[in-house]
Enzyme design. Structure first.
Site, PDB file in Angstrom:
ATOM      1  CD  GLU A 143      87.064  30.838  58.417  1.00 40.38           C
ATOM      2  OE1 GLU A 143      86.858  29.933  57.601  1.00 40.38           O
ATOM      3  OE2 GLU A 143      86.776  30.749  59.629  1.00 40.38           O
TER       4      GLU A 143
ATOM      5  CG  ASN B  53      86.242  37.079  61.550  1.00 41.71           C
ATOM      6  OD1 ASN B  53      86.885  37.518  62.496  1.00 41.71           O
ATOM      7  ND2 ASN B  53      85.495  35.980  61.616  1.00 41.71           N
TER       8      ASN B  53
ATOM      9  CG  HIS C 188      88.861  29.467  66.591  1.00 47.04           C
ATOM     10  ND1 HIS C 188      87.819  29.353  67.488  1.00 47.04           N
ATOM     11  CD2 HIS C 188      88.360  30.067  65.490  1.00 47.04           C
ATOM     12  CE1 HIS C 188      86.708  29.841  66.933  1.00 47.04           C
ATOM     13  NE2 HIS C 188      87.008  30.289  65.723  1.00 47.04           N
TER      14      HIS C 188
ATOM     15  CD  GLU D  54      85.014  33.102  64.473  1.00 50.87           C
ATOM     16  OE1 GLU D  54      85.346  31.905  64.487  1.00 50.87           O
ATOM     17  OE2 GLU D  54      84.596  33.688  63.462  1.00 50.87           O
TER      18      GLU D  54
ATOM     19  CG  ASP E 253      87.570  28.541  70.693  1.00 55.16           C
ATOM     20  OD1 ASP E 253      88.653  28.587  70.086  1.00 55.16           O
ATOM     21  OD2 ASP E 253      86.516  28.147  70.157  1.00 55.16           O
TER      22      ASP E 253
HETATM   23  O1  9MR Z   1      80.530  27.627  65.777  1.00 54.83           O
HETATM   24  C1  9MR Z   1      80.238  27.214  64.477  1.00 54.83           C
HETATM   25  C2  9MR Z   1      79.844  25.763  64.509  1.00 54.83           C
HETATM   26  O2  9MR Z   1      78.623  25.599  65.203  1.00 54.83           O
HETATM   27  C3  9MR Z   1      79.732  25.246  63.110  1.00 54.83           C
HETATM   28  O3  9MR Z   1      79.489  23.863  63.150  1.00 54.83           O
HETATM   29  C4  9MR Z   1      81.037  25.522  62.379  1.00 54.83           C
HETATM   30  C5  9MR Z   1      81.040  25.013  60.954  1.00 54.83           C
HETATM   31  O4  9MR Z   1      82.248  25.396  60.334  1.00 54.83           O
HETATM   32  O5  9MR Z   1      81.243  26.920  62.380  1.00 54.83           O
HETATM   33  C6  9MR Z   1      81.463  27.376  63.616  1.00 54.83           C
HETATM   34  O6  9MR Z   1      81.894  28.709  63.625  1.00 54.83           O
HETATM   35  C7  9MR Z   1      82.996  29.024  62.802  1.00 54.83           C
HETATM   36  C8  9MR Z   1      82.875  30.464  62.443  1.00 54.83           C
HETATM   37  O7  9MR Z   1      81.654  30.680  61.788  1.00 54.83           O
HETATM   38  C9  9MR Z   1      84.032  30.919  61.588  1.00 54.83           C
HETATM   39  N1  9MR Z   1      85.295  30.615  62.176  1.00 54.83           N
HETATM   40  C10 9MR Z   1      85.481  29.256  62.623  1.00 54.83           C
HETATM   41  C11 9MR Z   1      84.332  28.848  63.529  1.00 54.83           C
HETATM   42  C12 9MR Z   1      84.559  27.432  64.059  1.00 54.83           C
HETATM   43  O8  9MR Z   1      84.456  26.518  63.032  1.00 54.83           O
END
Ligand code: 9MR
Length: 453
Positions: free
Chosen positions: A161, A202, A238, A266, A268
């Protein structure tokens, strides 16, 4: 006997239809016979992955994670805040567990993530560091973590990011301390620590062609030109229901044309809750189109969902009122989305295919005179068929059947039940069968609702 069927009292002819379909859904395919997603993906040269939580990898969750997927991404276990909560004290337990599970299930692991602005330990984020200190902290972190799993990680999300929505660099600990060089340096350090791992950048909201994805594209192009090790880009994906970018495949292709791999890292697709069948069908179509876009580009090598069950998704906690974003429901039943993925990979559409047809019954009064009437029921099938039938209804005004033909009718009180004769139980797809009866009436003769069983 007077033939009442000829309808001598034409002037009092009363007709009407009351029909109610008895729905006969298409026979569902047995879920047990469905080909696992990982096998469908393998046939197309794609790894199919999921983010996982290590502590859940037993029971049904573990079964599905192990059998359906060929790639695992630790959802949180490899983030800096997880592995080094206090400086110099490491906790590898969950990351080790996930790597071991993957090896036991012949799965690859996507390492996630080495350089990010989020989920860092507080000792790191609250410390006051010179640029030189920050650089060596990062180099040591990458060397330690990538080195620990050397040879066991297929791909690392090295940098996560780095961009704002407008394509400028995000203001982070790393960018502010080290400038844009942090990206090339992190990739170079990761390559040194594990030459076999594929190295990715990513990001989210980079699925379609837009300012942010173009910034990522320009960065990757420039890194390639400089000889910096960069092997792939991760499009997080996402997404929101009904909003798959129309330029997704084009965007994947332009990265592939730069000479890097692409992963959907990722995926969803969230919806406003509660879910209903229309939303779930839209979600299936959305999943299918994302997977199809990846399937269409050879260099799209991995498609990973960010949690495979609605009970293990970040969405509901982050977007209040939204959820149901993954391919399995909270009870581990595959949703239409699961079959959307499968179909895009050449597999079965599964039991969630909409019913393809139905049979229904239509009731008509063909003639009526002062004390009696003739009724007729037509049973029709379209996209379905019957080998026997029973039409039932309740008379609403004391009507009484006196005679029937082409069916055996019985009446008890107001309840009528007519079943097929020996010669007309079969109603083929596209065909119909009609039976008739005479009945008495007085006062009124309302049309009943017929149920077909
Ligand atoms: O799935 C992850 C969640 O359990 C955490 O609380 C969250 C914190 O930001 O991060 C989530 O995963 C993230 C990923 O590492 C990077 N892209 C966004 C995802 C969703 O927030």
């Amino acid at each position: 006997m007077r033939s009442l069927r000829t309808g001598l009292s034409l002037g009092s002819l009363l007709t009407g239809i009351a029909a109610l379909g008895a729905l006969l859904a298409a026979t569902p395919a047995a879920h047990a016979a469905d080909t696992p997603l990982r096998d469908l993906g393998a046939a197309k040269g794609k790894a199919i992955g999921t983010a996982v939580t290590g502590s859940k990898l037993t029971g049904t969750y573990g079964d599905i994670a192990g059998t359906q997927f060929s790639s695992l991404t630790p959802g949180n276990a490899m983030k800096w805040g997880s592995v080094e909560p206090t400086q110099g004290n490491f906790n590898w337990a969950e990351a080790d567990q996930i790597v071991a599970f993957a090896q036991a299930h012949d799965q690859q692991v996507r390492g996630h993530t080495l350089v990010w602005h989020s989920q860092n330990p507080s000792w790191l984020t609250t410390g006051s560091w010179t640029p030189a200190q920050l650089g060596s902290l990062l180099q040591n972190h990458i060397g330690t973590e990538v080195g620990r799993y050397q040879g066991k990680i297929a791909a690392w999300d090295v940098v996560n990011e780095p961009f704002n929505e407008d394509g400028t660099y995000r203001s982070t600990l790393w960018y502010n301390g080290l400038g844009t060089d942090y990206i090339a340096d992190a990739l170079t350090w990761a390559r040194a620590a594990d030459p076999a791992a594929e190295l990715y950048i990513n990001d989210y909201n980079v699925e379609g062609v837009n300012a942010k994805s173009t910034a990522l594209y320009n960065l990757v192009k420039s890194l390639k030109q400089q000889g910096v090790p960069i092997d792939g880009v991760g499009l997080q994906a996402h997404l929101i229901l009904g909003q798959v970018p129309s330029t997704l495949q084009q965007n994947i292709q332009r990265f592939a044309d730069l000479g890097v791999d692409v992963a959907i890292t990722e995926l969803d697709i969230r919806m406003a809750l509660p879910a209903d069948s229309a939303k779930l069908a839209q979600q299936a179509a959305d999943y299918k189109s994302v997977v199809a876009a990846c399937a269409a580009v050879a260099r799209c090598v991995n498609l990973t969902v960010w949690g495979f069950t609605d009970s293990d998704s970040w969405v509901e906690g982050t977007f209040p009122g939204y959820g149901a974003a993954t391919p399995y429901d909270a009870n581990y039943a595959p949703k239409p989305a699961y079959y959307g993925i499968a179909e895009a990979l050449g597999g079965s559409g599964g039991p969630t295919d909409p019913p393809t047809g139905a049979c229904s019954a239509a009731y008509t009064v063909t003639s009526q005179w002062n004390t009696g009437f003739t009724g007729q029921v037509t049973i029709s099938c379209s996209g379905a068929s019957l080998s026997s039938w029973r039409a039932s209804w309740a008379f609403g005004a004391g009507q009484q059947i006196t005679q029937a033909w082409n069916a055996t009718c019985t009446q008890s009180g107001s309840a009528v039940s007519c079943s097929n004769a020996s010669y007309n139980g079969s109603v083929p797809d596209g065909g119909s069968v009609t039976f008739g009866f005479n009945a008495s009436w007085s006062g009124s003769n309302p049309l009943p609702t017929v149920t077909l069983t």
